[in-house]
Design a protein around this motif. Structure first.
Motif, PDB file in Angstrom:
ATOM      1  N   ILE A  58       0.822  -1.223   0.000  1.00  0.00           N
ATOM      2  CA  ILE A  58       0.000   0.000   0.000  1.00  0.00           C
ATOM      3  C   ILE A  58       0.857   1.274   0.000  1.00  0.00           C
ATOM      4  O   ILE A  58       2.054   1.209   0.255  1.00  0.00           O
ATOM      5  CB  ILE A  58      -0.906   0.069   1.250  1.00  0.00           C
ATOM      6  N   PHE A  59       0.217   2.418  -0.275  1.00  0.00           N
ATOM      7  CA  PHE A  59       0.777   3.715   0.125  1.00  0.00           C
ATOM      8  C   PHE A  59      -0.393   4.542   0.665  1.00  0.00           C
ATOM      9  O   PHE A  59      -1.514   4.443   0.159  1.00  0.00           O
ATOM     10  CB  PHE A  59       1.545   4.408  -1.006  1.00  0.00           C
ATOM     11  N   THR A  60      -0.144   5.295   1.735  1.00  0.00           N
ATOM     12  CA  THR A  60      -1.270   5.896   2.456  1.00  0.00           C
ATOM     13  C   THR A  60      -1.889   7.089   1.731  1.00  0.00           C
ATOM     14  O   THR A  60      -2.997   7.489   2.070  1.00  0.00           O
ATOM     15  CB  THR A  60      -0.859   6.342   3.879  1.00  0.00           C
ATOM     16  N   ILE A 129      13.278  -1.038   0.920  1.00  0.00           N
ATOM     17  CA  ILE A 129      11.915  -1.273   0.407  1.00  0.00           C
ATOM     18  C   ILE A 129      11.983  -1.633  -1.078  1.00  0.00           C
ATOM     19  O   ILE A 129      11.343  -2.591  -1.529  1.00  0.00           O
ATOM     20  CB  ILE A 129      11.028  -0.014   0.616  1.00  0.00           C
ATOM     21  N   ASP A 130      12.766  -0.880  -1.844  1.00  0.00           N
ATOM     22  CA  ASP A 130      12.860  -1.124  -3.290  1.00  0.00           C
ATOM     23  C   ASP A 130      13.367  -2.541  -3.572  1.00  0.00           C
ATOM     24  O   ASP A 130      12.869  -3.219  -4.469  1.00  0.00           O
ATOM     25  CB  ASP A 130      13.792  -0.094  -3.963  1.00  0.00           C
ATOM     26  N   SER A 131      14.347  -2.984  -2.780  1.00  0.00           N
ATOM     27  CA  SER A 131      14.881  -4.313  -3.067  1.00  0.00           C
ATOM     28  C   SER A 131      13.884  -5.402  -2.660  1.00  0.00           C
ATOM     29  O   SER A 131      13.766  -6.429  -3.331  1.00  0.00           O
ATOM     30  CB  SER A 131      16.272  -4.481  -2.425  1.00  0.00           C
ATOM     31  N   LEU A 132      13.117  -5.143  -1.587  1.00  0.00           N
ATOM     32  CA  LEU A 132      12.057  -6.093  -1.203  1.00  0.00           C
ATOM     33  C   LEU A 132      10.982  -6.170  -2.290  1.00  0.00           C
ATOM     34  O   LEU A 132      10.555  -7.258  -2.699  1.00  0.00           O
ATOM     35  CB  LEU A 132      11.448  -5.662   0.142  1.00  0.00           C
ATOM     36  N   PHE A 139       5.418  -3.684  -8.201  1.00  0.00           N
ATOM     37  CA  PHE A 139       5.992  -2.507  -8.856  1.00  0.00           C
ATOM     38  C   PHE A 139       5.186  -1.259  -8.506  1.00  0.00           C
ATOM     39  O   PHE A 139       3.958  -1.308  -8.409  1.00  0.00           O
ATOM     40  CB  PHE A 139       6.015  -2.713 -10.379  1.00  0.00           C
ATOM     41  N   ALA A 140       5.896  -0.156  -8.317  1.00  0.00           N
ATOM     42  CA  ALA A 140       5.231   1.126  -8.024  1.00  0.00           C
ATOM     43  C   ALA A 140       6.012   2.224  -8.725  1.00  0.00           C
ATOM     44  O   ALA A 140       7.197   2.418  -8.444  1.00  0.00           O
ATOM     45  CB  ALA A 140       5.203   1.371  -6.522  1.00  0.00           C
ATOM     46  N   GLU A 152       4.653  21.918  -1.823  1.00  0.00           N
ATOM     47  CA  GLU A 152       4.524  20.507  -1.428  1.00  0.00           C
ATOM     48  C   GLU A 152       3.899  19.712  -2.575  1.00  0.00           C
ATOM     49  O   GLU A 152       3.008  20.202  -3.273  1.00  0.00           O
ATOM     50  CB  GLU A 152       3.630  20.409  -0.183  1.00  0.00           C
ATOM     51  N   LYS A 153       4.399  18.489  -2.738  1.00  0.00           N
ATOM     52  CA  LYS A 153       3.916  17.667  -3.855  1.00  0.00           C
ATOM     53  C   LYS A 153       3.478  16.298  -3.341  1.00  0.00           C
ATOM     54  O   LYS A 153       4.225  15.656  -2.589  1.00  0.00           O
ATOM     55  CB  LYS A 153       5.058  17.509  -4.854  1.00  0.00           C
ATOM     56  N   ILE A 154       2.292  15.876  -3.716  1.00  0.00           N
ATOM     57  CA  ILE A 154       1.843  14.514  -3.383  1.00  0.00           C
ATOM     58  C   ILE A 154       1.910  13.686  -4.663  1.00  0.00           C
ATOM     59  O   ILE A 154       1.347  14.078  -5.690  1.00  0.00           O
ATOM     60  CB  ILE A 154       0.404  14.500  -2.835  1.00  0.00           C
ATOM     61  N   ILE A 155       2.610  12.568  -4.577  1.00  0.00           N
ATOM     62  CA  ILE A 155       2.740  11.696  -5.758  1.00  0.00           C
ATOM     63  C   ILE A 155       1.776  10.516  -5.618  1.00  0.00           C
ATOM     64  O   ILE A 155       1.670   9.917  -4.555  1.00  0.00           O
ATOM     65  CB  ILE A 155       4.191  11.178  -5.893  1.00  0.00           C
ATOM     66  N   TYR A 156       1.074  10.229  -6.699  1.00  0.00           N
ATOM     67  CA  TYR A 156       0.188   9.065  -6.734  1.00  0.00           C
ATOM     68  C   TYR A 156       0.861   8.003  -7.587  1.00  0.00           C
ATOM     69  O   TYR A 156       1.209   8.258  -8.740  1.00  0.00           O
ATOM     70  CB  TYR A 156      -1.180   9.450  -7.305  1.00  0.00           C
ATOM     71  N   TYR A 157       1.018   6.826  -7.012  1.00  0.00           N
ATOM     72  CA  TYR A 157       1.732   5.765  -7.712  1.00  0.00           C
ATOM     73  C   TYR A 157       0.809   4.925  -8.585  1.00  0.00           C
ATOM     74  O   TYR A 157      -0.344   4.671  -8.222  1.00  0.00           O
ATOM     75  CB  TYR A 157       2.418   4.845  -6.691  1.00  0.00           C
ATOM     76  N   VAL A 158       1.338   4.515  -9.716  1.00  0.00           N
ATOM     77  CA  VAL A 158       0.722   3.442 -10.504  1.00  0.00           C
ATOM     78  C   VAL A 158       1.408   2.189  -9.964  1.00  0.00           C
ATOM     79  O   VAL A 158       2.637   2.097  -9.981  1.00  0.00           O
ATOM     80  CB  VAL A 158       1.005   3.615 -12.014  1.00  0.00           C
ATOM     81  N   HIS A 159       0.618   1.269  -9.437  1.00  0.00           N
ATOM     82  CA  HIS A 159       1.252   0.183  -8.674  1.00  0.00           C
ATOM     83  C   HIS A 159       0.558  -1.156  -8.849  1.00  0.00           C
ATOM     84  O   HIS A 159      -0.619  -1.214  -9.227  1.00  0.00           O
ATOM     85  CB  HIS A 159       1.283   0.553  -7.182  1.00  0.00           C
ATOM     86  N   THR A 160       1.294  -2.187  -8.542  1.00  0.00           N
ATOM     87  CA  THR A 160       0.728  -3.535  -8.563  1.00  0.00           C
ATOM     88  C   THR A 160      -0.341  -3.622  -7.476  1.00  0.00           C
ATOM     89  O   THR A 160      -0.109  -3.204  -6.343  1.00  0.00           O
ATOM     90  CB  THR A 160       1.827  -4.581  -8.280  1.00  0.00           C
TER      91      THR A 160
END
Lengths: 195, 158
Positions: A58-60, A129-132, A139-140, A152-160
């Motif tokens: 997840i990401f919050t 985290i990346d290596s895990l 993938f994120a 301030e910037k909030i990034i939204y991930y495209v993720h598995t």
């Protein structure tokens, strides 16, 4: 002839069962030094060694998919409790460790009234985290973002979109779509793997 | 001369009043034909993001368009949609959503939603939050949404 049919059937059954739960990734020799929601140092998958684990990613800052994944993990936790299936751990791993500090993860769990008696939220240094994530094939990548006047910037991930079952030896045995997982299916799979 | 100016001004004023009545009646008419059902918001800790979901029903014979939303619950409010690429999920902003005549559009999980970015306070399960949806024809429609973790009636059947 009967013996031959029996033997072939047996081979078929053994082959089918094996195929259903092939090892996707073996984490048994891995040690990822991470931090939990209480800021305690945790070794993953050491923390769940000897227990089967339901692992979600997840990401919050995610408003939809990750809350759905988390809610589905809560539903799985409740079902297992109802069916008195113990010895299962739950782990949510953030793929946005720069934002998801322990306090952020703790608040994310608290606001949802989650039962953390057998559920750990993990974050850590980005390279760990990346290596895990690479190891477990999650993938994120940064997608859209919101930039505030303050800069301030909030990034939204495209993720598995993923929940995984990890067996008692630290092997990933099955992947599920986290936000749309079939609760009955994973509960049955956990029962089969526990047998 | 003064009399003529007075009469012209009176006519102009009456026309303006009439126009404004007709206009506001049209808005009222459109508004009553747009209905928002079952609005709900996911819980969120202060400073994080969440989503508002609902069903919008257009009972008129004209299309309408949601082009924006406002809420005091968060610093920014945007309309977003989810997209799937293989087993990856992502999200992007959309400028508007059209609601066709006599039809419904569902703002739902894994689909379109109103995104509340950087919430100003904790949104706890059981609380309520307000937002205003802005429609091209129906104008501003206020919604009061329950804070909960999943849609009603869904029961997470899979």
């Amino acid at each position: 002839m009967k013996k031959l049919i029996f033997t072939l059937s047996l081979i078929f059954v053994v082959y089918s069962c094996g195929g259903k739960f092939d090892t996707i990734e073996d984490l048994s020799d891995e040690k990822y030094n991470l931090v939990d929601q209480n800021n305690s140092r945790i070794n993953f998958p050491g923390i769940v060694k000897g227990k089967m684990a339901v692992v979600g990613y997840i990401f919050t800052n995610c408003p939809d998919i990750c809350p759905l994944t988390t809610n589905n993990m809560r539903l799985i936790q409740e079902r297992l409790k109802e069916e008195k299936i113990n010895n299962i751990e739950f782990v949510s791993i953030s793929f946005d460790p720069l934002v998801d500090k322990p306090g952020v993860l703790r608040k994310f769990a608290e606001i949802r009234n989650l039962d953390l008696s057998n559920w750990t939220f993990l974050t850590g240094e980005k390279n760990v985290i990346d290596s895990l994530l690479k190891k477990v094939q999650v993938f994120a990548v940064p997608g859209d973002s919101t930039v505030f006047q303050s800069g301030e910037k909030i990034i939204y991930y495209v993720h598995t979109d993923r929940i995984q079952i990890m067996d008692t030896d630290g092997k990933i045995r099955k992947n599920y779509p986290g936000s749309s997982i079939n609760i009955d299916e994973i509960v049955e799979d956990i029962k089969s793997l526990a047998d | 001369m003064k009399y003529k100016i007075f009469v012209a001004a009176a006519i102009f004023f009456l026309l303006l009043t009439n126009l404004s009545i007709v206009y506001s009646q049209e808005i009222e008419n459109s508004k009553s034909k747009i209905q928002i059902h079952d609005p709900w918001i996911r819980p969120a800790a202060q400073g994080s993001n969440t989503a508002l979901f609902f069903v919008v029903e257009n009972k008129s014979d004209k299309p309408d368009t949601i082009y924006s939303a406002k809420s005091s619950l968060s610093e920014v409010v945007e309309i977003h949609e989810m997209f799937k690429k293989g087993d990856m999920m992502g999200m992007r902003q959309v400028e508007f959503v059209v609601v066709l005549p006599n039809s419904k559009v569902e703002f739902k999980p894994r689909d379109i939603h109103v995104m509340l970015i950087k919430t100003k306070k904790d949104l706890k399960i059981g609380d309520e939050g307000e937002a205003v949806l802005l429609f091209k024809n129906a104008g501003a429609i206020k919604v009061k949404a329950e804070i909960r973790d999943m849609p009603k009636m869904n029961g997470m059947k899979h």
